[in-house]
Design an enzyme around this catalytic site. Structure first.
Site, PDB file in Angstrom:
ATOM      1  N   ASP A  25       0.949  -1.077   0.136  1.00  7.66           N
ATOM      2  CA  ASP A  25       0.014   0.166   0.055  1.00  7.66           C
ATOM      3  C   ASP A  25       0.983   1.188  -0.135  1.00  7.66           C
ATOM      4  O   ASP A  25       1.228   1.533   1.229  1.00  7.66           O
ATOM      5  CB  ASP A  25      -0.952  -0.159   1.101  1.00  7.66           C
ATOM      6  CG  ASP A  25      -1.738   1.304   1.499  1.00  7.66           C
ATOM      7  OD1 ASP A  25      -1.582   2.221   0.539  1.00  7.66           O
ATOM      8  OD2 ASP A  25      -2.303   1.471   2.375  1.00  7.66           O
ATOM      9  N   LYS A  86       2.910  11.337  -3.494  1.00  2.00           N
ATOM     10  CA  LYS A  86       1.896  10.739  -4.270  1.00  2.00           C
ATOM     11  C   LYS A  86       1.063  11.550  -4.921  1.00  2.00           C
ATOM     12  O   LYS A  86       0.634  11.284  -6.116  1.00  2.00           O
ATOM     13  CB  LYS A  86       1.150   9.760  -3.335  1.00  2.00           C
ATOM     14  CG  LYS A  86       0.024   8.800  -3.904  1.00  2.00           C
ATOM     15  CD  LYS A  86      -0.439   7.541  -2.974  1.00  2.00           C
ATOM     16  CE  LYS A  86      -1.566   6.761  -3.683  1.00  2.00           C
ATOM     17  NZ  LYS A  86      -2.063   6.009  -2.617  1.00  2.00           N
ATOM     18  N   GLU A 184      -7.166   0.238  -4.453  1.00  4.89           N
ATOM     19  CA  GLU A 184      -7.278   0.374  -2.985  1.00  4.89           C
ATOM     20  C   GLU A 184      -8.614  -0.252  -2.614  1.00  4.89           C
ATOM     21  O   GLU A 184      -8.572  -1.103  -1.363  1.00  4.89           O
ATOM     22  CB  GLU A 184      -6.766   1.571  -2.473  1.00  4.89           C
ATOM     23  CG  GLU A 184      -5.392   2.113  -2.626  1.00  4.89           C
ATOM     24  CD  GLU A 184      -5.083   3.409  -2.344  1.00  4.89           C
ATOM     25  OE1 GLU A 184      -5.866   4.460  -2.128  1.00  4.89           O
ATOM     26  OE2 GLU A 184      -3.850   3.974  -2.790  1.00  4.89           O
ATOM     27  N   ASP A 206     -13.864   4.719   1.234  1.00  5.07           N
ATOM     28  CA  ASP A 206     -12.476   5.006   1.386  1.00  5.07           C
ATOM     29  C   ASP A 206     -12.224   6.421   1.517  1.00  5.07           C
ATOM     30  O   ASP A 206     -12.121   7.348   0.413  1.00  5.07           O
ATOM     31  CB  ASP A 206     -11.556   4.286   0.380  1.00  5.07           C
ATOM     32  CG  ASP A 206     -10.136   4.604   0.571  1.00  5.07           C
ATOM     33  OD1 ASP A 206      -9.809   5.285   1.614  1.00  5.07           O
ATOM     34  OD2 ASP A 206      -9.312   3.890  -0.332  1.00  5.07           O
TER      35      ASP A 206
END
Lengths: 619, 168
Positions: A25, A86, A184, A206
């Site tokens: 992850d 990211k 994810e 999420d």
């Protein structure tokens, strides 16, 4: 008399060679790595027992520091310490700086692909991400005591093509063999679904710091099918903090400090928010230029402040439910992922909206990496009898630019991948030999409102009268969600040349150069690594071809066809033992080429067998 | 490529959707790229193409519009010609009325009512298509193609109504 060796049913007598697959992850704030050990998928701790690796990299003059130590140094050395890299992957620097002001970095240029200028020199987001991945890889090698076979890396469902490609490039740079990129939310659902072995409809909610993703999946008889996915790349826990800051500025008349002390106010308000998870009321002092403000907030006040943000998130859920062609009542379970789902009001809103208590028994920080680890274990081949199948979808529609800056959709969002769609184009002028195709990603109708993915220039179109040449362009999205394009003139069956100019990220040559320069510093050089890679690939080809010949050679090949394949396999086996990388590579290509027809025939045969009710274990 | 044959179904409009679904899953288990994570690159390429084709075929066969179009194409029927000759006055009236009622629709209740009437129209048209495609003959193909044009219109307007409902 010799004793007979008898192995347990289902096991071979050969020593059991377990391959190691890891799930990663690669998060905005923290990153984790997991692997299946003795049948259970666990997150792996580093030498100091930490599971979460802060996604922070500090570039000092002669040293690169990753993780907790780098995070500690971030406030003292903000220019050289890259946090939340990211956000930069697959994006332009101006996009990122427009969204997050006051970033402390020194950029190589103000537009285009981001370049961070550090004490150690220039680095790009791919290289920074690769540092994080290398650290995780080392953790796994240290804990598991063996080389890794491959990795499954997770990306937000809403990542577009450029962001996915960037993630894959970073893994390659870190020396990881990427088995698959998975979304994810899908990984989170895998962790729960396979854990509970229960069929049904799952919603994965999420909510991270900066992004919101919702996915709806169906698990039935081992098939995990993503029905729809929706989200917002700029909705998250950070918005809660902003809402609190705005409230405090009004309440305490802090307008004059807004420009100069926003970062500080954000930090304090974030702490307020976090404290409210456990308490009904809380207060924290804020000191600005010697003046002291006592900031206090109750949970009910906070809930009112974030209400509009939660409503936005629920509207997106509504969209996902609509796209999945289901109703609220059909949903069996809700999985919570992301740190912001710890906020009680979020849990309450989710429970009320879906009419069910969400699942929370797996740590929301670890659940994504655990799901990825389970999938990696299956993909490296440790569970050959496993029936599990994961069918994912394209998150954003792919389109092309047409006249007047409009987008024509080629592949709509939520289409199961891999997918391949062809579109025909014709020439506009007599003798035209080139054409430009602009590929976009997004749902809006205007090119300017969508993300530009790449521009493809077709050349070598045979010259014909205007409108006579029919060019068939095939857009293919693979199981990682990555786009491939090829083009052919129909009447002449001539393959047109395609030159890709990615709108974001790096070209293939740039990636190769980066790989080469990173090797110069490493102990094993490029040549050795490439030779090793080609030898492994040669083994794969030999092994699978020999098995195929043994099974179907007699039935599906003529005498001559068989001899040709066998001769070339022999040649490959010989070349493999020598050190000529290019010769091995060329021979693999030859074998590929001459065995393509055989592979297609075998595929067709196995399809016929499967549908006529006979079982076939392997093809 | 005959998609019906790929799924070992008869080339007819009224297919057994349960068989379609279960054959789709069988083919997925056989051709999904995840089952070939350790295969050679060439094999991966072939597998991906086959799997994409299976996904596309399933998509086409699952949709009444695309399935009818596919069947007509297999029968060498020119779809484009049928689209050009759309001169059904009654249908044009229906279109205008629907657009009007959408424009004056007030709230969820009105929209849901419109949606239901669209759904009824759609089922009726699908029935017409099905009846006309039973046998392979030119007159039937013509009528089915005409009905298809209407079905496309209702599908398009249904999406608009559903989109409106989502924001109401």
């Amino acid at each position: 008399m010799a004793l007979l060796q008898i192995s347990e049913p289902g096991q071979t007598s050969a020593p059991h060679q377990r391959k190691i697959g890891v799930g990663i992850d690669l998060g905005t704030t923290n990153s984790l790595i997991s692997s299946v050990r003795s049948g259970v998928c666990e997150t792996l701790p580093n030498a100091s027992g930490q599971f979460l690796l802060p996604s922070v990299v500090q570039y000092k003059k002669n040293e690169t520091i990753v993780g907790e130590a780098a995070k500690q140094n971030a406030s003292d050395d903000p220019v050289n310490t890259i946090v939340s890299v990211k956000r930069f992957v697959g994006r332009n620097v101006d996009d990122v700086t427009a969204q997050w002001q006051h970033l402390p970095y020194k950029f190589g240029h103000k537009t285009g692909s981001p370049i961070f200028v550090t004490e150690q020199g220039q680095v790009n987001p791919i290289q920074v991400s690769a540092e994080i991945l290398k650290t995780l890889k080392q953790t796994a090698v240290d804990t598991l005591g063996d080389e890794l076979t491959g990795a499954v890396i997770t990306v937000p469902a809403y990542f577009d093509d450029a962001q996915r490609q960037g993630t894959k490039d970073a893994a390659q740079l870190a020396g990881l063999h990427v088995l698959r990129l998975i979304n994810e939310p899908t990984a989170a659902a895998l962790a729960y679904g396979l854990d509970k072995q229960k069929d049904g409809l799952f919603v994965v909610f999420d909510l991270g710091g900066g992004t919101f993703d919702v996915s709806i999946l169906r698990l039935a008889k081992g098939v995990f099918e993503v029905l729809s996915t929706a989200g917002d790349t700029s909705l998250g826990g950070d918005d809660f903090d902003h809402a609190v800051v705005t409230h405090m500025i009004d309440k305490h008349n802090l307008q004059s400090y807004e420009k100069t002390h926003y970062r500080l106010m954000m930090d304090v308000c974030k702490q307020l928010k976090e404290k409210l998870t456990e308490r009904e009321e809380t207060e924290i002092p804020l000191s600005i230029d010697g003046r002291l403000f006592e900031l206090s907030l109750s949970r009910s006040e906070f809930n009112v402040l974030i209400e509009p943000i939660l409503q936005n998130a629920l509207t997106i859920c509504k969209r996902a439910i609509h796209d999945a062609k289901i109703t609220l009542e059909d949903i069996d379970d809700i999985v919570l992922v992301g740190g912001s789902t710890r906020v009680p009001a979020v849990r309450q809103a989710v429970s009320t909206y879906f009419g069910k208590k969400p699942l929370t028994d797996i740590d929301p920080d670890k659940v994504v990496s655990i799901g990825a680890g389970i999938q990696a274990d299956i993909l490296v081949g440790n569970k050959p009898d496993d029936d599990m199948l994961l069918l994912d979808v394209l998150p954003l529609s792919l389109g092309i630019e047409t006249m007047g800056g409009l987008v024509e959709k080629i592949i709509p969002r939520n289409t199961t991948i891999p997918v391949s769609r062809a579109q025909e184009f014709t020439t506009f002028k007599d003798g035209q030999t080139g054409m430009l195709i602009h590929v976009t990603q997004g749902e809006r109708e205007l090119v300017s409102d969508c993300r530009s993915l790449a521009k493809f220039t077709l050349t070598d179109i045979p010259p014909m009268a205007a409108g006579a040449a029919h060019i068939r362009v095939t857009f293919q999205v693979d199981a990682d969600g990555l786009l491939h394009v090829n083009a052919m003139e129909k009447s002449t069956e001539k393959q047109a040349n395609i030159e890709v100019k990615p709108s974001y990220g790096l070209s293939e040559t740039e990636i190769l150069e980066m790989l080469q320069s990173s090797m110069e510093h490493a102990q094993d050089d490029m040549q050795t690594r490439m030779l090793r890679e080609q030898q492994v690939e040669a083994d794969r080809v030999l092994e699978s071809m020999e098995a195929a010949l043994a099974m179907d050679g007699d039935e599906l090949l003529s005498e001559n066809e068989r001899i040709e394949i066998e001769e070339n396999l022999h040649k490959l086996a010989v070349l493999k033992t020598e050190n000529d990388v290019d010769a091995i590579k060329r021979q693999i290509e030859t074998v590929d080429h001459i065995s393509q027809e055989f592979a297609s025939r075998r595929m067709d045969k196995s399809i016929k067998l499967a549908l006529s009710g006979q079982s076939i274990s392997d093809i | 490529m005959n998609y019906f044959e790929l799924f070992q179904l008869e080339s007819v409009f009224d297919i057994d959707t349960e068989t379609l679904k279960s054959n789709y899953q069988k083919l997925q288990r056989l051709t999904h790229p995840d089952k070939f994570a350790n295969a050679s690159d060439a094999q991966k390429r072939i597998v991906m193409q086959k799997n994409a084709q299976i996904n596309d075929a399933f998509h086409v066969l699952s949709s009444p519009i695309l399935r009818a179009e596919h069947l007509l194409t297999l029968r060498n029927f020119q779809l484009a010609d049928a689209n050009a000759s759309m001169s059904d006055n009654e249908f044009l009236m229906t279109q205008m009325e629907l657009r009007e009622s959408m424009a004056v629709a007030d709230g969820r209740h009105d929209l849901e009512q419109i949606l239901n009437s669209i759904k009824d129209e759609q089922s009726a048209i699908v029935k017409t298509i099905s009846e006309n495609l039973v046998q392979e003959q030119d007159a039937g193909n013509q009528r089915a193609a005409l009905a298809l044009t209407k079905l496309k219109f209702f599908t398009k307007i249904r999406t608009e109504v559903e989109e409106k409902l989502l924001h109401t």
